[in-house]
Write a protein that holds these residues in place. Structure first.
Motif, PDB file in Angstrom:
ATOM      1  N   VAL A 157       0.843  -1.202   0.000  1.00  0.00           N
ATOM      2  CA  VAL A 157       0.000   0.000   0.000  1.00  0.00           C
ATOM      3  C   VAL A 157       0.876   1.249   0.000  1.00  0.00           C
ATOM      4  O   VAL A 157       1.875   1.324   0.722  1.00  0.00           O
ATOM      5  CB  VAL A 157      -0.927   0.050   1.236  1.00  0.00           C
ATOM      6  N   SER A 159       0.031   5.255   0.544  1.00  0.00           N
ATOM      7  CA  SER A 159      -0.984   6.242   0.872  1.00  0.00           C
ATOM      8  C   SER A 159      -0.358   7.628   0.875  1.00  0.00           C
ATOM      9  O   SER A 159       0.730   7.822   1.431  1.00  0.00           O
ATOM     10  CB  SER A 159      -1.594   5.940   2.244  1.00  0.00           C
ATOM     11  N   ARG A 169      -4.610   6.606  -2.626  1.00  0.00           N
ATOM     12  CA  ARG A 169      -4.178   5.302  -2.124  1.00  0.00           C
ATOM     13  C   ARG A 169      -3.924   4.379  -3.306  1.00  0.00           C
ATOM     14  O   ARG A 169      -4.747   4.260  -4.210  1.00  0.00           O
ATOM     15  CB  ARG A 169      -5.234   4.708  -1.205  1.00  0.00           C
ATOM     16  N   THR A 171      -2.778   0.370  -4.165  1.00  0.00           N
ATOM     17  CA  THR A 171      -2.598  -0.974  -3.620  1.00  0.00           C
ATOM     18  C   THR A 171      -2.037  -1.874  -4.713  1.00  0.00           C
ATOM     19  O   THR A 171      -2.430  -1.776  -5.880  1.00  0.00           O
ATOM     20  CB  THR A 171      -3.921  -1.549  -3.105  1.00  0.00           C
ATOM     21  N   THR A 186      -1.326  -2.543  -9.985  1.00  0.00           N
ATOM     22  CA  THR A 186      -1.496  -1.480  -8.997  1.00  0.00           C
ATOM     23  C   THR A 186      -2.793  -0.736  -9.269  1.00  0.00           C
ATOM     24  O   THR A 186      -3.022  -0.271 -10.381  1.00  0.00           O
ATOM     25  CB  THR A 186      -0.326  -0.489  -9.056  1.00  0.00           C
TER      26      THR A 186
END
Length: 235
Positions: A157, A159, A169, A171, A186
């Motif tokens: 992650v 952020s 964000r 991930t 991603t």
């Protein structure tokens, strides 16, 4: 600081090289995140990496030289927009220029970057217990990067916060085939918009040498295509 943060977003989107059973120099992944190149396993001496648009226009180039302990001795990157980073190691510092400004990056005894200083900005870099970059921030800005990893040390992650509020964000999900160390998908959420970037590579001896980067919107429509070449020499 804002330009630095936007630049680092691309790092995570284009760098997917984390593998639990591969042998990397201790700081390889951290320098890859911070200087936007694909981290590579083994005793790397040099790497030359380039990124192109779908029609073959070069938009990014980076050259990195390492000593036998895996600490960079020289980094030079050039973006199509004219952004240039060119630093050379001098003891426990990387000195040179970044986008027309003098820059000094301080390293600790383990070759981890702890601070970057230019005439207009200071950037602080914090690490987690795994020795991986955990936060990138600046006293001059209320924006900060926060990176989180799984137990294997794979980036999971990213952020971005501003004044303590999350504004973006990303991930990452990696390929089930552990040998495909740079294959990663991603998903980025920002301002209620979602973009998914797939990094799919070709390999020689389990090391990537070519990658396709395809971006799609929330509806699954392709919005951008790029490809990258990776060259590497070893000690």
């Amino acid at each position: 600081m804002k330009k630095t943060l936007l630049f680092l977003i691309a790092i995570v989107l284009l760098t997917g090289c984390d593998k639990d059973d591969a042998t990397y120099y201790p700081q390889m992944k951290n320098f890859a995140y911070l200087y936007q190149f694909e981290a590579l396993p083994g005793k790397v001496k040099t790497t030359h990496q380039t990124l192109f648009t779908a029609d073959g226009q070069q938009i990014f180039e980076v050259n990195v030289d390492f000593d036998r302990n895996g600490c960079p001795t020289h980094v030079k990157s050039v973006r199509k927009q004219g952004e240039v980073i060119d630093v050379t190691r001098d003891g426990d510092q990387l000195k040179g220029s970044e986008n027309g400004q003098d820059v000094v990056v301080t390293l600790d005894k383990n070759c981890a970057m702890v601070k970057k200083v230019t005439p207009t900005m200071t950037v602080d870099i914090a690490y987690n217990k795994q020795g991986l970059v955990e936060q990138i921030s600046s006293p001059a800005s209320d924006a900060a990067f926060h990176l989180a990893y799984n137990s294997a040390g794979e980036m999971a992650v990213l952020s971005i916060t501003q004044a303590g509020t999350e504004v973006s964000r990303a991930t990452a999900v990696r390929a089930e085939d552990k040998k495909k160390i740079s294959d990663v998908v991603t998903t980025v959420k920002r301002n209620d918009q979602i973009k998914t970037v797939s990094n799919v590579c070709k390999y020689k001896h389990d090391v990537p040498y070519y990658c396709d980067i395809i971006s799609v919107d929330a509806a699954g429509d392709v919005i951008d295509k790029q490809y990258g070449n990776i060259e590497v020499t070893y000690y």
